[in-house]
Design an enzyme around this catalytic site. Structure first.
Site, PDB file in Angstrom:
ATOM      1  CB  CYS A 114       1.766   9.016   1.468  1.00 38.92           C
ATOM      2  SG  CYS A 114       2.908   8.519   0.171  1.00 38.92           S
ATOM      3  CG  ASP A 162       9.332   8.024   5.682  1.00 34.41           C
ATOM      4  OD1 ASP A 162       9.837   7.859   4.561  1.00 34.41           O
ATOM      5  OD2 ASP A 162       8.155   8.384   5.858  1.00 34.41           O
ATOM      6  CG  HIS A 194       6.527   6.382   3.713  1.00 35.57           C
ATOM      7  ND1 HIS A 194       6.567   7.754   3.824  1.00 35.57           N
ATOM      8  CD2 HIS A 194       5.636   6.110   2.732  1.00 35.57           C
ATOM      9  CE1 HIS A 194       5.737   8.289   2.944  1.00 35.57           C
ATOM     10  NE2 HIS A 194       5.160   7.315   2.272  1.00 35.57           N
TER      11      HIS A 194
END
Length: 227
Positions: A114, A162, A194
């Site tokens: 991330c 995502d 995600h």
């Protein structure tokens, strides 16, 4: 064996990080870069998993003691992070790993998730000691990697569900790097969201994709850090 918190010099002060060593005396060095939550147990567990695979893994604490379980607070911490300061912390962590007697590789690997994925690629454009870069669904609005200055091959890992780091975003970076003559491998997992690698978040965790991504990551690091 679980790792331990250590201190290292960075930015003219003392920084901290979680260091996990393999049971064998020595191993390739790898930097593990946190998500926007901070240096939480999940990131420490990943460092431990790298150590179990024979790596010397260091996860620096980029928030300097702060962490959260609140998405709102995590967003605030991420946006408050000074990218220049984070880069210096990461470079100092790379230097720390590179100078350890237990680290065998001349080059250091970097793996981020991330926010940390974006910082992983950023670090690989700033530090010539990076020999392999793995980006798990990396994104940060303030992080702008200098792609022409990339020093290492890249493995990009993400999911097709995502909505923040979309397949289009991933393929755009892939295109830019290939146009620059850089080496990149891309794996986008079907039905993966995600943060699908984070097994502490059952709402997004995808065990099958995470297991495959882990094996790809280990193989990628071993290949390029052994070169």
């Amino acid at each position: 064996m679980p790792g331990t918190m250590i201190e290292f010099k960075a930015n003219g002060r003392t920084a901290t990080g979680y260091l996990a060593r393999p049971t064998s005396p020595r191993g390739h060095g790898v930097l593990v870069v946190q998500e926007w939550w901070g240096l939480v147990d999940h990131i420490k567990d990943i460092a431990d998993r790298f150590a179990a695979e024979g790596f010397v893994a260091l996860a620096p604490d980029l928030y300097h003691g702060k962490s959260t379980k609140s998405p709102d607070e995590a967003g605030k911490l991420m946006m408050a992070l000074r990218i220049d300061e984070a880069e210096r912390d990461l470079s100092a962590a790379v230097e720390y790993l590179a100078t350890q007697d237990s680290t065998t590789s001349k080059k250091i690997g970097v793996v981020g998730f991330c926010m940390g994925g974006a910082l992983s690629l950023y670090t690989a454009t700033k530090n010539s000691k990076i020999g392999a870069c793995v980006v798990f669904y990396g994104g940060h609005p303030k992080v702008k990697p200098d792609l022409p200055n990339l020093h290492a091959p890249v493995l990009s890992i993400s999911g097709d569900k995502d909505r923040s780091v979309t397949p289009a975003v991933v393929h755009d970076v892939e295109r830019q790097l290939k146009d620059l003559g850089k080496q990149i491998e891309v794996k986008i997992y079907k039905d993966a969201d995600h943060a699908f690698f984070n097994d502490t978040r059952p709402q997004v965790y995808n065990a099958e994709a995470a297991a495959d991504a882990w094996q790809r990551t280990i193989a990628f690091l071993r290949e390029h850090l052994s070169a």
